[in-house]
Scaffold this motif. Structure first.
Motif, PDB file in Angstrom:
ATOM      1  N   MET A 216      -7.725  22.483  -9.675  1.00  0.00           N
ATOM      2  CA  MET A 216      -7.775  22.765  -8.249  1.00  0.00           C
ATOM      3  C   MET A 216      -7.415  24.211  -7.922  1.00  0.00           C
ATOM      4  O   MET A 216      -7.920  24.786  -6.959  1.00  0.00           O
ATOM      5  N   SER A 300      -5.225  17.439 -10.759  1.00  0.00           N
ATOM      6  CA  SER A 300      -6.687  17.345 -10.823  1.00  0.00           C
ATOM      7  C   SER A 300      -7.195  16.014 -11.366  1.00  0.00           C
ATOM      8  O   SER A 300      -8.380  15.716 -11.236  1.00  0.00           O
ATOM      9  N   SER A 358      -4.396  18.292  -2.530  1.00  0.00           N
ATOM     10  CA  SER A 358      -5.348  19.332  -2.158  1.00  0.00           C
ATOM     11  C   SER A 358      -6.321  18.769  -1.144  1.00  0.00           C
ATOM     12  O   SER A 358      -6.399  17.556  -0.938  1.00  0.00           O
TER      13      SER A 358
END
Length: 386
Positions: A216, A300, A358
């Motif tokens: 990310m 991630s 995120s």
């Protein structure tokens, strides 16, 4: 689809008594299940995939029962040495089940860094002379496959690989655990990684070489450059090879006696290859600056906790020989932290505590890796140091 809880029960019935590995997005539901339902002694999130194979070997030596090692196929390289020179039937003959997320499987769309790895995964397993099969997507068939795999592994004294295709596991009933709270009372008091990244990039200014870690972080840096039309030519977005961003940055910094080189790293990436730190310190380029965005999780691939809460990151860097290392947990403190690094000169490290997560709409770099390589090389060669 397989319910992770059912598969874990089938594995236990087959004799598996330890789960260890590095989280993967295709296995995140299974990872969540074993992380939430297994006692600490029965589940270990390893620093890298080779470590996990070592754990499985030690577990078998002490208990006589096989472990399950889980990983993404991009981590196969980290397992080659311990699989071939330790666990192999021609050496110690250690049984274990190896559950591998098959990223980049031919015919399944995936990111550039996974396509070749996915295509050659079966050939790699054949070259290692490992027995393997694809895990069925139906619960009873998956349980039978696991039972046969474990039985073969034990009888032949060999690791046995089960490849997991995208969409094999259903949602787990157990959620991934929360990362440890920060000193202010919780991770929500911390800035997001993207907020910290933007603040750092603004503080660094133009003309700096930036190497960002896979995941990310690189995607957020890409979006920042797109929004601001600033300095992307000197960025190298490392879209694969977890844990190697600092070594890539060192390779650049050794040839940059004037221009600053900033490695933007994550906590999971840092932990995967900690041996890079003393190597950086040994060569000690004064232009090398290392920033670790620490959110305590493998963001991630599902948010599984890392073991970073066991580490004082600045103290670790100093003990490895970095000239200076410090940490911040607020955007307000970030400018002073950057100024301290620059004043001390490199190699120097700044840990930035951030909260996990995120944006769902986060974009991806549009250039191919080869195009990015060429653009970075041209920019490094043509742009004068500030």
């Amino acid at each position: 689809m397989i319910r992770p809880e059912d598969f874990a029960a089938q594995l236990a019935a087959a004799g598996v008594s330890l789960y260890c590995g590095v989280p993967d997005s295709l296995l995140k539901e299974f990872n969540a299940c074993v992380s939430g339902a297994t006692p600490p002694a029965g589940h270990v999130t390893a620093a890298n995939e080779g470590n996990a194979v070592g754990l499985a070997i030690g577990h078998y030596l002490r208990t006589g029962s096989p472990a399950l090692v889980y990983l993404q196929n991009s981590g196969l390289g980290n397992t080659v040495n311990p699989l071939a020179s330790l666990a192999d039937p021609e050496v110690y003959g250690i049984p274990m089940l190896v559950l591998i997320g098959w990223r980049g499987q031919p015919g399944v769309p995936d990111e550039p860094q996974h396509r070749k790895q996915g295509r050659i995964t079966p050939a790699l397993l054949d070259a290692l002379e490992l027995p393997w099969s694809v895990l069925p997507r139906e619960t009873e068939a998956a349980g039978e496959a696991a039972r046969k795999a474990v039985a073969h592994s034990v009888a032949a004294g060999t690791p046995y690989v089960l490849l997991v295709e995208k969409g094999t596991f259903a949602r787990a009933a157990t959620e991934v655990g929360e990362p440890p709270a920060d000193e202010a009372g919780g991770s929500t008091a911390l800035p997001s990684r993207e907020e910290a990244l933007v603040a750092l990039a603004d503080e660094l200014g133009p003309g700096r070489v930036v190497v960002s870690s896979t995941g990310m972080l690189s995607r957020e840096l890409f979006e920042y450059r797109e929004r601001t039309a600033s300095g992307a030519g000197l960025d190298f977005l490392t879209v694969g090879g977890m844990g190697h961003a600092s070594s890539i940055a060192l390779g650049i910094a050794l040839h940059e006696p004037q221009r600053e080189v900033w490695c933007l790293d994550g906590d999971g990436s840092l932990l995967m290859h900690l041996g890079a730190l003393p190597v950086v310190a040994q060569h000690a380029p004064r232009t090398f600056f290392h920033v670790v965005f620490n959110n305590g999780v493998h963001d991630s691939v599902g948010g599984q906790p890392t073991s970073i809460d066991q580490v004082n990151v600045p103290a670790l860097a100093r003990s490895c020989g970095y000239r200076h290392a410090t940490g911040v947990s607020s955007l307000a403190a970030l400018p002073a932290g950057v100024a301290e690094l620059r004043e001390a000169t490199g190699p120097a490290l700044l840990e930035i505590r951030v909260r996990p997560g995120s944006r769902a709409d986060l974009g991806r770099p549009r250039a191919t890796p080869a195009e990015s390589r060429t653009a970075t090389m041209l920019a490094l060669a043509e742009q004068a140091a500030p």
